[in-house]
Design a protein around this motif. Structure first.
Motif, short mmCIF file in Angstrom:
data_model
loop_
_atom_site.label_atom_id
_atom_site.label_comp_id
_atom_site.label_asym_id
_atom_site.label_seq_id
_atom_site.Cartn_x
_atom_site.Cartn_y
_atom_site.Cartn_z
N VAL A 125 -30.29 -25.23 -18.54
CA VAL A 125 -28.95 -24.78 -18.17
C VAL A 125 -28.08 -24.64 -19.42
O VAL A 125 -27.90 -25.61 -20.17
CB VAL A 125 -28.27 -25.75 -17.19
N HIS A 126 -27.54 -23.46 -19.64
CA HIS A 126 -26.65 -23.18 -20.77
C HIS A 126 -25.20 -23.29 -20.29
O HIS A 126 -24.85 -22.76 -19.24
CB HIS A 126 -26.90 -21.79 -21.32
N TYR A 127 -24.37 -23.94 -21.11
CA TYR A 127 -22.96 -24.16 -20.75
C TYR A 127 -22.02 -23.62 -21.82
O TYR A 127 -22.31 -23.68 -23.02
CB TYR A 127 -22.67 -25.66 -20.58
N TRP A 128 -20.87 -23.14 -21.34
CA TRP A 128 -19.79 -22.71 -22.22
C TRP A 128 -18.49 -23.43 -21.83
O TRP A 128 -18.32 -23.83 -20.66
CB TRP A 128 -19.54 -21.21 -22.07
N ALA A 129 -17.60 -23.56 -22.79
CA ALA A 129 -16.22 -23.93 -22.45
C ALA A 129 -15.59 -22.73 -21.77
O ALA A 129 -15.83 -21.58 -22.15
CB ALA A 129 -15.45 -24.29 -23.72
N ALA A 130 -14.78 -22.96 -20.75
CA ALA A 130 -14.18 -21.86 -20.00
C ALA A 130 -12.79 -22.28 -19.51
O ALA A 130 -12.68 -23.15 -18.64
CB ALA A 130 -15.05 -21.46 -18.82
N GLU A 131 -11.76 -21.68 -20.09
CA GLU A 131 -10.40 -22.03 -19.69
C GLU A 131 -10.05 -21.41 -18.35
O GLU A 131 -10.32 -20.23 -18.11
CB GLU A 131 -9.39 -21.56 -20.74
N ALA A 132 -9.44 -22.19 -17.49
CA ALA A 132 -8.90 -21.69 -16.22
C ALA A 132 -7.41 -21.44 -16.42
O ALA A 132 -6.63 -22.39 -16.55
CB ALA A 132 -9.13 -22.70 -15.11
N ASP A 143 -25.17 -33.97 -17.46
CA ASP A 143 -23.82 -33.43 -17.37
C ASP A 143 -22.86 -34.20 -18.28
O ASP A 143 -21.96 -33.62 -18.91
CB ASP A 143 -23.30 -33.47 -15.93
N VAL A 144 -23.04 -35.51 -18.35
CA VAL A 144 -22.21 -36.33 -19.24
C VAL A 144 -22.39 -35.88 -20.68
O VAL A 144 -21.42 -35.76 -21.44
CB VAL A 144 -22.58 -37.82 -19.09
N GLU A 145 -23.62 -35.59 -21.08
CA GLU A 145 -23.89 -35.14 -22.44
C GLU A 145 -23.18 -33.81 -22.73
O GLU A 145 -22.65 -33.62 -23.83
CB GLU A 145 -25.39 -34.99 -22.66
N ILE A 146 -23.16 -32.92 -21.76
CA ILE A 146 -22.49 -31.63 -21.95
C ILE A 146 -21.00 -31.84 -22.12
O ILE A 146 -20.36 -31.24 -23.01
CB ILE A 146 -22.78 -30.68 -20.77
N VAL A 147 -20.39 -32.69 -21.30
CA VAL A 147 -18.96 -32.95 -21.42
C VAL A 147 -18.65 -33.63 -22.76
O VAL A 147 -17.64 -33.33 -23.40
CB VAL A 147 -18.45 -33.80 -20.24
N VAL A 151 -26.86 -27.16 -24.08
CA VAL A 151 -27.93 -26.78 -23.17
C VAL A 151 -28.55 -28.05 -22.61
O VAL A 151 -28.89 -28.97 -23.36
CB VAL A 151 -29.02 -25.96 -23.88
N SER A 152 -28.66 -28.14 -21.29
CA SER A 152 -29.32 -29.30 -20.67
C SER A 152 -30.70 -28.89 -20.18
O SER A 152 -30.91 -27.76 -19.73
CB SER A 152 -28.49 -29.86 -19.52
N ARG A 153 -31.63 -29.82 -20.28
CA ARG A 153 -33.00 -29.58 -19.82
C ARG A 153 -33.45 -30.78 -19.00
O ARG A 153 -33.29 -31.92 -19.44
CB ARG A 153 -33.94 -29.38 -21.02
N TYR A 154 -34.00 -30.51 -17.84
CA TYR A 154 -34.53 -31.59 -17.03
C TYR A 154 -35.60 -31.06 -16.11
O TYR A 154 -35.70 -29.84 -15.88
CB TYR A 154 -33.42 -32.28 -16.23
N VAL A 155 -36.42 -31.97 -15.59
CA VAL A 155 -37.53 -31.58 -14.72
C VAL A 155 -37.09 -31.71 -13.27
O VAL A 155 -36.57 -32.75 -12.85
CB VAL A 155 -38.77 -32.46 -14.98
N MET A 156 -37.29 -30.65 -12.51
CA MET A 156 -36.92 -30.64 -11.10
C MET A 156 -38.00 -31.36 -10.27
O MET A 156 -39.09 -31.64 -10.77
CB MET A 156 -36.74 -29.20 -10.63
N GLY A 196 -20.38 -23.84 -16.79
CA GLY A 196 -19.32 -24.07 -17.75
C GLY A 196 -18.60 -25.39 -17.55
O GLY A 196 -18.63 -25.99 -16.47
N VAL A 197 -17.97 -25.82 -18.63
CA VAL A 197 -16.98 -26.89 -18.55
C VAL A 197 -15.63 -26.19 -18.43
O VAL A 197 -15.10 -25.67 -19.41
CB VAL A 197 -17.02 -27.80 -19.80
N VAL A 198 -15.13 -26.12 -17.21
CA VAL A 198 -13.89 -25.42 -16.93
C VAL A 198 -12.72 -26.36 -17.21
O VAL A 198 -12.70 -27.49 -16.72
CB VAL A 198 -13.86 -24.92 -15.47
N TRP A 199 -11.75 -25.87 -18.01
CA TRP A 199 -10.67 -26.76 -18.45
C TRP A 199 -9.31 -26.09 -18.33
O TRP A 199 -9.21 -24.87 -18.24
CB TRP A 199 -10.91 -27.22 -19.89
N ARG A 200 -8.29 -26.92 -18.32
CA ARG A 200 -6.90 -26.44 -18.34
C ARG A 200 -6.03 -27.52 -18.98
O ARG A 200 -6.45 -28.68 -19.09
CB ARG A 200 -6.41 -26.15 -16.92
N LEU A 201 -4.84 -27.13 -19.39
CA LEU A 201 -3.86 -28.08 -19.90
C LEU A 201 -2.72 -28.18 -18.90
O LEU A 201 -2.17 -27.16 -18.46
CB LEU A 201 -3.31 -27.64 -21.26
N VAL A 202 -2.37 -29.40 -18.51
CA VAL A 202 -1.24 -29.64 -17.62
C VAL A 202 -0.30 -30.60 -18.34
O VAL A 202 -0.66 -31.74 -18.61
CB VAL A 202 -1.70 -30.24 -16.27
#
Length: 312
Positions: A84-91, A127-131, A71-76, A11-17
């Motif tokens: 890898v599947h990502y979601w927004a996720a508030e902390a 990761d940059v693309e996901i953000v 979703v990111s895809r790359y060769v190991m 996830g892209v874990v986020w918060r507001l400060v």
């Protein structure tokens, strides 16, 4: 999915400060890199379960999932593809205070940074693309969301095998296993309200969830198949209450009723209707579709829809 691919979630874990958006990055010990929290799927897990578990394991923060952001895809190194599947996720503040994170052999440090700094700090272009995708949702005001989940009941005894009232048909043994299996993925989205058709097969589908959450099931004939077939259902009222409440909720109903639930969600939020609603309502037994709505302005339309398939 392919047999050789490795699947993961995070996830892209986020918060507001003080009104400023911050994103959580992890500094990994072994690889000496900066990345987003993620990890591989355990056997029997759904991707949403994996995302929540891995975020908590790596950061100590328990989150609920918001909109899917990519979703990111790359060769190991050994040639296998990783997906890898990502979601927004508030902390939330409470979740951050409850974190027990300490530096360890996998994660050296956690760092809250501005989106601009995150784009510069991250070690990998994927990761940059996901953000960047996450920030598109943020600019549209679509990361502070709550879900309304349309759930089709689990596998029930067939009509040809049942001699009582249709509404009294119970789940099969497989259906009971499905009802248990959906608890984890539904909890990943932070469900707090449980609404169900008063048919036995629907109530039994959400009973394990209600026990896990220590919540009461709110039964109603308004989303039952009997009422729908007799032209006396009231899906609009049920959906309207859930949208107005702004609370994460699941509504358990029947295959023929699900299209009405999705259509009413679109109408209640001013969303243009289209074929995507048909896809989201064409669910297998024990499958569900997650409709993400803006917490501050649900009338701005559906932010995202995703469907989770049954694992049993």
């Amino acid at each position: 999915m392919t047999d050789t691919a490795v699947y993961a979630a995070g996830g892209v874990v986020w918060r507001l400060v003080e009104g400023k958006l911050l994103i959580l990055l992890i500094h990994r010990t072994q690889y000496r890199d900066v990345t987003l929290p993620k990890g591989k799927v355990d056997p029997g897990e759904t991707l949403p379960e994996t995302a929540v578990r891995e975020i908590e394991e790596e950061t100590g923060i328990r989150v609920r999932l918001g909109v899917p952001v990519g979703v990111s895809r790359y060769v190991m190194p050994k040639g296998r593809q990783k997906v890898v599947h990502y979601w927004a996720a508030e902390a939330t503040d409470d979740a951050i205070r409850a974190s027990t994170f300490v530096p360890n052999k996998e994660i050296a440090a956690l760092e809250w940074v501005t989106p601009k700094k995150a784009l510069g700090y991250l070690s990998y272009p994927v990761d940059v693309e996901i953000v960047e995708s996450f920030l598109t949702f943020a600019r549209d005001g679509a990361i502070d969301t709550f879900p309304i989940i349309a759930l089709r009941h689990a596998k029930a005894v067939g009509r040809d095998q049942w001699h009582g009232a249709d509404a009294a048909r119970p789940l099969t043994e497989r259906g009971a296993r499905q009802a248990t299996a959906i608890v984890g993925p539904l909890r990943a989205y932070g469900v707090r309200r449980i609404v169900s058709s008063d048919a036995v097969r629907c109530v039994q589908t959400v009973t394990p969830l209600a026990k896990a959450l220590d919540r009461t099931i709110r039964t109603t004939p308004d989303v039952s198949q009997d009422a729908w077939e007799e032209g006396r259902s009231d899906v609009r009222s049920v959906v309207g209450r859930r949208v107005r409440s702004g609370k994460p909720a699941v509504v358990c109903s029947h295959g023929p009723v699900l299209p009405d639930i999705l259509n009413e969600l679109a109408l209640a939020t001013g969303t243009l209707r289209g074929s995507y609603l048909g896809s989201a309502s064409s669910l297998e037994v024990a499958g569900f579709s997650v409709v993400h709505l803006s917490r501050t302005n649900p009338g701005s339309g559906i932010a995202a829809i995703e469907t989770v398939l049954p694992q049993v």
